[in-house]
Design a protein around this motif. Structure first.
Motif, mmCIF file in Angstrom:
data_model
loop_
_atom_site.group_PDB
_atom_site.id
_atom_site.type_symbol
_atom_site.label_atom_id
_atom_site.label_comp_id
_atom_site.label_asym_id
_atom_site.label_seq_id
_atom_site.Cartn_x
_atom_site.Cartn_y
_atom_site.Cartn_z
ATOM 1 N N ALA A 165 0.822 -1.213 0.000
ATOM 2 C CA ALA A 165 0.000 0.000 0.000
ATOM 3 C C ALA A 165 0.858 1.267 0.000
ATOM 4 N N ASP A 166 2.079 1.155 0.533
ATOM 5 C CA ASP A 166 2.973 2.314 0.574
ATOM 6 C C ASP A 166 3.607 2.611 -0.784
ATOM 7 N N LEU A 167 3.554 1.636 -1.687
ATOM 8 C CA LEU A 167 4.275 1.744 -2.951
ATOM 9 C C LEU A 167 3.429 2.292 -4.089
ATOM 10 N N GLY A 168 2.114 2.422 -3.875
ATOM 11 C CA GLY A 168 1.250 3.009 -4.905
ATOM 12 C C GLY A 168 1.358 2.300 -6.236
ATOM 13 N N TYR A 169 1.297 0.978 -6.213
ATOM 14 C CA TYR A 169 1.533 0.207 -7.432
ATOM 15 C C TYR A 169 0.519 0.485 -8.530
ATOM 16 N N ARG A 170 1.053 0.692 -9.752
ATOM 17 C CA ARG A 170 0.265 0.708 -10.975
ATOM 18 C C ARG A 170 0.959 -0.217 -11.959
ATOM 19 N N TYR A 171 0.489 -0.221 -13.181
ATOM 20 C CA TYR A 171 1.095 -1.072 -14.210
ATOM 21 C C TYR A 171 2.542 -0.643 -14.450
#
Length: 312
Positions: A165-171
């Motif tokens: 959640a801290d990494l703000g993952y997207r593609y």
């Protein structure tokens, strides 16, 4: 490139004006102003804490998805060696993996432990640090699906544990701070049958070998897949299969791979990619986004006729 940054004392290896071409898959590009190979996490944290805050820092894994520009990389390139390539089993379905461990090593350790769900890492030609940063993925799975947490050393030298959640993952993207280095990641799968896991890994390996130019000087997947489409299909539809600028070529085997046929400069490889983007936009209206990281300083010659070479 002149070494002008005052370097802190280290216990690992610190090299000035270090050629990077031998360390990346394209086998092209300039030198790092400084290349630091830390002995351990403490060495890395102390170094970054004491390093001039103005000095840029970049982590380098296997160099599989990267164009190092011909003018080289200013500041410090951090390369994690064997000390960061360990994989430890924590419980029946969980592994702690060093930031320098390869996708092949991690998936093999998972197979041997009967942990399913990590097989797709067999298809990612990089290290844990790289695919955690880029949310690496293949065959319908991504790192965000298996990451429990990662340990990073920030540019300030501060250590921090980050959850997905801290990494703000997207593609193929995360919000990992610039200059941060992933030193380990905890990955979790599910219990599985070792033979079935091995069979899936073999399938992935065979499919990659059949469809991708793995034995060439390449940078892996060049452009992100646009929503609802495939980058390779758009490149092929624009008539660019085999298109060349000098020794830089669009792969005939897989159109989303660029190749260095022998003597291509990084400037020619990047120029080829930009020409592909331009022609795909003209043909389909789709603007392809780079997936490959392009780092460093362009050569003063980039974009001029002599470096461009012949276009085929």
């Amino acid at each position: 490139m002149s070494a002008v940054i005052d370097m802190p004392a280290v216990r690992g290896k610190l090299t000035a004006d270090a050629p990077l071409a031998p360390l990346v898959w394209f086998k092209s590009g300039g030198a790092a102003e400084w290349l630091f190979e830390p002995k351990d996490s403490d060495d890395l944290a102390d170094f970054l804490r004491d390093l001039d805050p103005a000095a840029p820092v970049m982590a380098l894994g296997l160099g599989s998805n990267m164009i190092v520009r011909d003018g080289g990389v200013p500041g410090v390139v951090v390369r994690l060696g064997k000390a960061f390539a360990q994989v430890e089993q924590l419980d029946a379905t969980t592994l702690r993996c060093g930031g320098g461990a390869s996708g092949i090593l991690v998936s093999s350790k998972a197979r041997d432990a009967g942990i399913a769900g990590l097989e797709f890492l067999r298809g990612i030609p990089g290290t844990v640090g790289g695919f955690v940063r880029m949310n690496g993925g293949a065959y319908g799975r991504e790192v965000k699906d298996i990451l429990v947490q990662c340990e990073v050393v920030l540019r300030s030298g501060e250590r921090r544990t980050l959850a997905p959640a801290d990494l703000g993952y997207r593609y193929r993207h995360s919000d990992l701070p610039e200059g941060a280095v992933v030193v380990s990641a905890t990955l979790r799968g599910v219990s599985g049958d070792k033979a079935a896991i091995a069979a899936e890994m073999d399938r992935i390996a065979a499919e990659r070998e059949a469809s991708q130019p793995l034995r060439s000087r390449t940078g892996g997947s060049t452009f992100k897949n646009p929503p609802g489409d495939k980058a390779w299909r758009l490149v092929d539809a624009a008539g660019l299969r085999g298109f060349r600028i000098g020794d830089a070529q669009v792969s005939e085997k897989h159109c989303n791979f660029l190749l260095n046929l022998g003597n291509a400069t990084s400037g020619q490889i990047e120029e080829l990619g930009e020409e592909v983007r331009r022609r795909v936009k003209a043909d389909s209206g789709v603007e392809l986004e780079w997936e490959i990281q392009r780092v460093g300083t362009p050569s003063p010659l980039q974009g001029r006729g002599p470096e461009r070479g012949g276009v085929m």
